[in-house]
Design a protein around this motif. Structure first.
Motif, PDB file in Angstrom:
ATOM      1  N   SER A 159      22.370   2.122 -16.045  1.00  0.00           N
ATOM      2  CA  SER A 159      21.407   1.146 -16.098  1.00  0.00           C
ATOM      3  C   SER A 159      21.172   0.145 -15.040  1.00  0.00           C
ATOM      4  O   SER A 159      22.221   0.008 -14.239  1.00  0.00           O
ATOM      5  N   VAL A 160      20.060  -0.472 -14.909  1.00  0.00           N
ATOM      6  CA  VAL A 160      19.775  -1.581 -14.071  1.00  0.00           C
ATOM      7  C   VAL A 160      19.340  -2.576 -14.883  1.00  0.00           C
ATOM      8  O   VAL A 160      18.183  -2.737 -15.464  1.00  0.00           O
ATOM      9  N   ILE A 161      19.828  -3.897 -14.373  1.00  0.00           N
ATOM     10  CA  ILE A 161      19.477  -5.288 -15.215  1.00  0.00           C
ATOM     11  C   ILE A 161      18.864  -6.023 -14.098  1.00  0.00           C
ATOM     12  O   ILE A 161      19.560  -6.569 -13.153  1.00  0.00           O
ATOM     13  N   VAL A 162      17.683  -6.731 -14.379  1.00  0.00           N
ATOM     14  CA  VAL A 162      16.979  -7.516 -13.468  1.00  0.00           C
ATOM     15  C   VAL A 162      16.882  -8.899 -14.197  1.00  0.00           C
ATOM     16  O   VAL A 162      16.163  -9.006 -15.121  1.00  0.00           O
ATOM     17  N   ASN A 163      17.633  -9.966 -13.579  1.00  0.00           N
ATOM     18  CA  ASN A 163      17.409 -11.261 -14.266  1.00  0.00           C
ATOM     19  C   ASN A 163      17.625 -11.120 -15.885  1.00  0.00           C
ATOM     20  O   ASN A 163      16.961 -11.739 -16.618  1.00  0.00           O
ATOM     21  N   GLY A 164      18.729 -10.079 -16.267  1.00  0.00           N
ATOM     22  CA  GLY A 164      18.907 -10.109 -17.724  1.00  0.00           C
ATOM     23  C   GLY A 164      17.882  -8.905 -18.590  1.00  0.00           C
ATOM     24  O   GLY A 164      18.241  -8.904 -19.739  1.00  0.00           O
ATOM     25  N   VAL A 165      16.964  -8.621 -17.742  1.00  0.00           N
ATOM     26  CA  VAL A 165      15.771  -7.651 -18.137  1.00  0.00           C
ATOM     27  C   VAL A 165      16.237  -6.048 -18.034  1.00  0.00           C
ATOM     28  O   VAL A 165      16.255  -5.871 -16.453  1.00  0.00           O
ATOM     29  N   PRO A 166      16.578  -5.261 -18.997  1.00  0.00           N
ATOM     30  CA  PRO A 166      16.698  -3.984 -18.689  1.00  0.00           C
ATOM     31  C   PRO A 166      15.510  -3.381 -17.938  1.00  0.00           C
ATOM     32  O   PRO A 166      14.137  -3.385 -18.415  1.00  0.00           O
ATOM     33  N   ALA A 167      15.694  -2.626 -16.721  1.00  0.00           N
ATOM     34  CA  ALA A 167      14.722  -2.055 -15.860  1.00  0.00           C
ATOM     35  C   ALA A 167      14.405  -0.540 -16.639  1.00  0.00           C
ATOM     36  O   ALA A 167      15.262   0.216 -16.924  1.00  0.00           O
ATOM     37  N   ALA A 168      13.181  -0.280 -16.038  1.00  0.00           N
ATOM     38  CA  ALA A 168      12.716   1.263 -16.493  1.00  0.00           C
ATOM     39  C   ALA A 168      13.344   2.175 -15.306  1.00  0.00           C
ATOM     40  O   ALA A 168      13.407   1.462 -14.088  1.00  0.00           O
ATOM     41  N   ILE A 169      13.818   3.259 -15.748  1.00  0.00           N
ATOM     42  CA  ILE A 169      14.719   4.101 -14.610  1.00  0.00           C
ATOM     43  C   ILE A 169      13.736   5.553 -14.727  1.00  0.00           C
ATOM     44  O   ILE A 169      13.597   5.950 -15.461  1.00  0.00           O
TER      45      ILE A 169
ATOM     46  N   SER B  88       6.808 -21.599 -11.327  1.00  0.00           N
ATOM     47  CA  SER B  88       6.156 -21.912 -10.334  1.00  0.00           C
ATOM     48  C   SER B  88       7.310 -22.458  -9.328  1.00  0.00           C
ATOM     49  O   SER B  88       8.256 -22.892  -9.735  1.00  0.00           O
ATOM     50  N   GLY B  89       7.229 -22.093  -8.088  1.00  0.00           N
ATOM     51  CA  GLY B  89       8.422 -22.519  -7.177  1.00  0.00           C
ATOM     52  C   GLY B  89       9.202 -21.447  -6.953  1.00  0.00           C
ATOM     53  O   GLY B  89       8.874 -20.312  -7.064  1.00  0.00           O
ATOM     54  N   ASP B  90      10.365 -21.704  -6.560  1.00  0.00           N
ATOM     55  CA  ASP B  90      11.322 -20.734  -6.028  1.00  0.00           C
ATOM     56  C   ASP B  90      12.154 -20.036  -7.077  1.00  0.00           C
ATOM     57  O   ASP B  90      12.342 -20.754  -8.309  1.00  0.00           O
ATOM     58  N   ASN B  91      12.108 -18.758  -7.286  1.00  0.00           N
ATOM     59  CA  ASN B  91      12.797 -17.746  -8.389  1.00  0.00           C
ATOM     60  C   ASN B  91      14.100 -17.112  -7.747  1.00  0.00           C
ATOM     61  O   ASN B  91      13.738 -16.268  -6.866  1.00  0.00           O
ATOM     62  N   GLN B  92      15.112 -17.039  -8.387  1.00  0.00           N
ATOM     63  CA  GLN B  92      16.208 -16.561  -8.039  1.00  0.00           C
ATOM     64  C   GLN B  92      16.114 -15.023  -8.677  1.00  0.00           C
ATOM     65  O   GLN B  92      16.094 -15.102  -9.871  1.00  0.00           O
TER      66      GLN B  92
END
Length: 383
Positions: A13-23, A55-59
C-alpha cells in the motif's frame, strides 16, 4: 498526485498524507492508458491519490508499506505551494492588494471563494463562498466591503454586502423588478450584469443588457444608479431605440466623474463612450475610432484607456484618438488572453493586471516593455 513506488518485498500500500492511494501494478499497467507496457519493473507500482490542499505551503509525505507489513514512513516528501486565483478582481492601490473571486475544481465540483491577495508578499486570505457572478460584483476598499448581486428567485435581484473585516454577509436591499424591466419588445440578458462601485462614490452603477431578436444579440443597454443609502434607483442612461445606429454598451468602468463604456462591436467596433455621473449625458471619447476588446481600464488623467484583446493589450490615446498594441504575442502563446475577466492599472508598479479564466491566472503586463509575467497562477509560463 501520482508517482511510482518500489520494494523488493513488493508494495502492499501507499499512503499520501494519511490518504490511501490507488495502486496500478505491472499486469494492469500494460493495459492502461496512463502507464505504457514495460514502463514498470517487477516490484514497482504506480500510485495516485487526491489530496485536499490549503492555501499557501502544503507538506506532502508519502509512506509505503511492503508485503511483509514494514512501513517506510517518509519514502518521499515535498512542499507544494497552492494559491487561489481571483481572475475577476478589484485592485486596491492604497493597501496594495487585489480582492476578487476564484473558482477551483474539486472532486465534488467547482468551489468559489472570495480572496484577498497581497501584492508585495503574495500571501492570501480565503474568505467565504458567496456564489456571486464575477461581473456583478465590486469592492469598496476603504470600507472593506465586497458588493455583489444575487438572484435567489425569479424576478428578484438582491444587492448584498460582504464585510471582510467582520467576515459577515448582509442584504443591502432588493432591486425592484420595474427598474430592470426593458419593456414589451426586449428580454434582459442576466448573465452579464456589470456592477461598478468604489469608496469615492456613494452609489453603485449597474449595466444591464437586453435582447430583442436572439439572432441579433444585444439591442438595448441600461445603466442604473443605485444609491447605497437605499434611496430610489434611477436610470442614468439607456439606449435610444428606433435610431439607425443605437448606442448599446457591453462594458463599463468607473472613474471620478464618469463611466467609460465600451459599445457592442458586433459588425464593426464603435467609439468608447463617456457617461456623466451627474446627469447621464453621453459623449464619444474616441470619435471616429472604434475600440473592441474583452475588458477595459481607464486612466483619463493621462488621456488613456487600456483594453485587453485577443491580440494583446491596446493603449488607447483618447486625445488623438489612436490605439497601439503594447503587448502583442503570437497565436497559441501560453500567456495569450482568451477569456479576460478583468483589467486594472497598477500605476505604482507601471503595469497592467489582467485576469484571464482560460489561463486561470492574473498576468502582469509591463507598460514600458509589454512583457507579460505571471502574478498569480497555478500553472502558466512567461513571455
Amino acid at each position: 498526485m501520482r508517482g511510482i513506488a518500489a520494494d523488493p518485498e513488493g508494495v502492499a500500500s501507499v499512503i499520501v498524507n494519511g490518504v490511501p492511494a490507488a495502486i496500478t501494478r505491472v499486469a494492469a499497467a500494460a493495459s492502461t492508458a496512463g502507464v505504457a507496457k514495460g514502463q514498470l519493473a517487477e516490484g514497482e507500482v504506480e500510485w495516485s491519490a487526491e489530496i485536499a490542499l490549503d492555501s499557501g505551503d502544503n507538506q506532502i509525505v508519502v509512506a509505503v508499506e511492503d508485503e511483509s507489513g514494514e512501513i517506510t514512513e517518509s519514502a518521499a516528501s515535498s512542499t507544494i505551494t497552492y494559491v487561489e486565483v481571483p481572475v475577476s478582481f478589484n485592485l486596491d492601490t492604497v493597501r496594495g492588494r487585489i480582492v476578487g473571486l476564484s473558482y477551483t475544481l474539486t472532486p465534488t465540483g467547482y468551489a468559489q471563494h472570495l480572496i484577498e491577495h497581497e501584492l508585495a508578499t503574495g500571501s492570501q486570505e480565503v474568505f467565504d463562498t458567496l456564489w456571486a457572478a464575477p461581473e456583478s460584483s465590486c469592492f469598496r476598499a476603504v470600507e472593506d466591503q465586497f458588493l455583489y448581486l444575487q438572484h435567489p428567485t425569479e424576478n428578484v435581484w438582491e444587492l448584498r454586502q460582504y464585510d471582510l473585516g467582520a467576515r459577515a454577509e448582509a442584504l443591502l436591499f432588493q432591486i425592484p423588478s420595474a427598474d430592470l424591466d426593458p419593456g414589451p419588445d426586449f428580454q434582459p440578458w442576466l448573465y452579464t450584469l456589470r456592477l461598478e462601485c468604489d469608496s469615492n462614490h456613494t452609489s453603485a452603477y449597474l449595466l444591464v443588457n437586453y435582447v430583442g431578436d436572439p439572432n441579433i444579440g444585444f439591442e438595448k443597454a441600461r445603466v442604473l444608479e443605485i444609491p447605497l443609502d437605499g434611496s430610489p434607483i434611477e436610470i442614468l442612461t439607456e439606449t435610444d431605440t428606433g435610431v439607425p445606429e443605437p448606442w448599446v454598451a457591453t462594458d463599463i468602468a468607473l472613474t471620478a466623474e464618469t463611466l467609460v463604456a465600451q459599445q457592442n462591436f458586433v459588425g464593426s467596433p464603435k467609439p468608447l463612450t463617456s457617461i456623466s455621473l451627474a446627469d447621464g449625458t453621453r459623449e464619444d471619447l474616441t470619435p471616429g475610432l472604434g475600440v473592441a476588446g474583452l475588458a477595459l481600464a481607464p486612466a483619463l488623467e493621462s488621456d488613456r484607456v487600456y483594453v485587453a484583446t485577443l491580440q494583446g493589450v491596446d493603449e488607447v490615446d483618447i486625445s488623438v484618438p489612436s490605439t497601439r498594441n503594447i503587448s502583442e504575442v503570437e497565436a497559441g502563446s501560453p500567456v495569450g488572453f482568451y477569456q479576460v475577466r478583468e483589467v486594472a492599472i497598477d500605476s505604482a508598479n507601471n503595469r497592467i493586471l489582467v485576469g484571464d479564466s482560460d489561463l486561470d491566472a492574473v498576468v502582469a503586463v509591463d507598460l514600458a516593455t509589454g512583457e507579460r509575467t505571471k502574478l498569480i497562477a497555478r500553472n502558466v509560463g512567461e513571455g
